[in-house]
Motif scaffolding. Structure first.
Motif, short mmCIF file in Angstrom:
data_model
loop_
_atom_site.label_atom_id
_atom_site.label_comp_id
_atom_site.label_asym_id
_atom_site.label_seq_id
_atom_site.Cartn_x
_atom_site.Cartn_y
_atom_site.Cartn_z
N MET A 195 -90.71 23.95 -45.25
CA MET A 195 -90.16 22.63 -44.91
C MET A 195 -89.56 21.95 -46.13
O MET A 195 -88.49 21.35 -46.04
CB MET A 195 -91.24 21.76 -44.26
N GLU A 234 -86.19 23.46 -46.88
CA GLU A 234 -85.15 23.10 -45.90
C GLU A 234 -84.78 21.62 -45.91
O GLU A 234 -83.76 21.23 -45.34
CB GLU A 234 -85.62 23.48 -44.49
N ALA A 235 -85.57 20.79 -46.55
CA ALA A 235 -85.34 19.34 -46.52
C ALA A 235 -84.19 18.95 -47.45
O ALA A 235 -84.17 19.30 -48.62
CB ALA A 235 -86.61 18.60 -46.94
N ASP A 236 -83.23 18.21 -46.89
CA ASP A 236 -82.14 17.63 -47.68
C ASP A 236 -82.62 16.38 -48.41
O ASP A 236 -82.17 16.07 -49.50
CB ASP A 236 -80.96 17.21 -46.80
N LEU A 294 -90.15 14.46 -44.97
CA LEU A 294 -89.25 15.58 -45.21
C LEU A 294 -88.16 15.53 -44.14
O LEU A 294 -88.44 15.74 -42.95
CB LEU A 294 -90.03 16.90 -45.14
N LEU A 295 -86.93 15.24 -44.57
CA LEU A 295 -85.84 14.96 -43.63
C LEU A 295 -84.63 15.83 -43.92
O LEU A 295 -84.53 16.43 -44.99
CB LEU A 295 -85.45 13.48 -43.74
N LYS A 296 -83.70 15.85 -42.95
CA LYS A 296 -82.46 16.60 -43.14
C LYS A 296 -81.30 15.87 -42.47
O LYS A 296 -81.50 15.09 -41.54
CB LYS A 296 -82.58 18.02 -42.58
N SER A 297 -80.14 16.12 -42.95
CA SER A 297 -78.85 15.63 -42.44
C SER A 297 -78.68 14.13 -42.63
O SER A 297 -79.62 13.41 -42.95
CB SER A 297 -78.64 16.01 -40.97
N HIS A 329 -80.97 11.68 -40.90
CA HIS A 329 -82.35 11.53 -41.39
C HIS A 329 -83.36 12.09 -40.37
O HIS A 329 -84.42 11.51 -40.15
CB HIS A 329 -82.69 10.07 -41.72
N VAL A 359 -87.32 17.44 -40.76
CA VAL A 359 -86.97 18.81 -41.09
C VAL A 359 -87.57 19.78 -40.06
O VAL A 359 -87.06 20.87 -39.86
CB VAL A 359 -87.41 19.15 -42.53
N TYR A 360 -88.65 19.35 -39.40
CA TYR A 360 -89.32 20.12 -38.36
C TYR A 360 -89.98 19.09 -37.46
O TYR A 360 -90.40 18.03 -37.94
CB TYR A 360 -90.35 21.07 -38.99
N PHE A 396 -93.74 16.59 -40.54
CA PHE A 396 -92.69 16.19 -41.48
C PHE A 396 -93.12 14.96 -42.29
O PHE A 396 -92.54 14.67 -43.31
CB PHE A 396 -91.37 15.91 -40.77
#
Length: 151
Positions: free
Chosen positions: A33, A36-38, A120-123, A126, A129-130, A134
Motif C-alpha cells: 500500500m 502504491e500510494a501517491d 494512504l491515498l492515490k490520484s 485522494h 490506495v486500497y 488505508f
C-alpha cells in the motif's frame, strides 16, 4: 425424496458459494500500500459526508451504501502533515470511501469522525490506495517512512 447425502452435498456447495455473495476483501500488506500510494498524509477526520449518485448531499444517518446503491461516503480530512505527494496537497481534502461496503452515514460518522491517522491515498481524487486499512495509526509513522525509502 432425495437422499440425505445429496441434500448434504447441496448445502455444502451453497455454503461454499456464500462468501462470493458477500462484499469482502483480502488484507493487503502495508509495504504494497505504501508503494502504491501517491499521497501519504497525517490528518484528522473533521467531517463525514454522503452524496447520492448525482453528487447531491444526503443527511439521513440511515442512508446506505453498498452494491446497487449509488451513494458515496466521503471523509473530510484536515491535513496536518504531508509525508508524500507529487504536488501540493490542500489543507482540507475529501476522501471517497469504497461504495461497495454495506455501510450507512450514521455508522461511518461514529467510526471515523475525529479520528486521526496516516492516510494512504492515490490520484487527484485522494482515493484510498486500497478500500480497507488505508487509515493507519499514528504509531506506524516511522515504519511507513522507512517503507517509503525502501526500494
Amino acid at each position: 425424496m432425495k437422499s440425505p447425502a445429496i441434500l448434504l452435498a447441496g448445502l455444502l456447495c451453497l455454503g461454499a458459494a456464500m462468501p462470493a455473495l458477500a462484499t469482502s476483501l483480502a488484507p493487503k500488506p502495508l509495504q504494497e500500500m505504501v508503494a502504491e500510494a501517491d499521497q501519504i498524509v497525517r490528518a484528522t477526520v473533521v467531517a463525514v459526508e454522503m452524496v447520492d449518485g448525482r453528487g447531491r448531499p444526503l443527511t439521513d444517518p440511515d442512508a446506505p451504501t453498498g452494491p446497487g446503491v449509488s451513494n458515496e461516503i466521503r471523509l473530510v480530512l484536515q491535513v496536518q502533515d504531508v509525508l508524500r505527494s507529487p504536488g501540493k496537497v490542500p489543507g482540507t481534502i475529501r476522501v471517497p470511501l469504497w461504495t461497495m461496503w454495506h455501510d450507512s452515514l450514521g455508522r461511518a460518522r461514529g467510526a471515523y469522525l475525529h479520528s486521526e491517522g496516516i492516510f494512504l491515498l492515490k490520484s487527484e481524487r485522494h482515493a484510498p490506495v486500497y478500500p480497507m486499512d488505508f487509515q493507519r495509526p499514528l504509531e506506524e509513522r516511522a515504519r511507513i517512512q522507512a517503507l517509503m525509502g525502501a526500494p
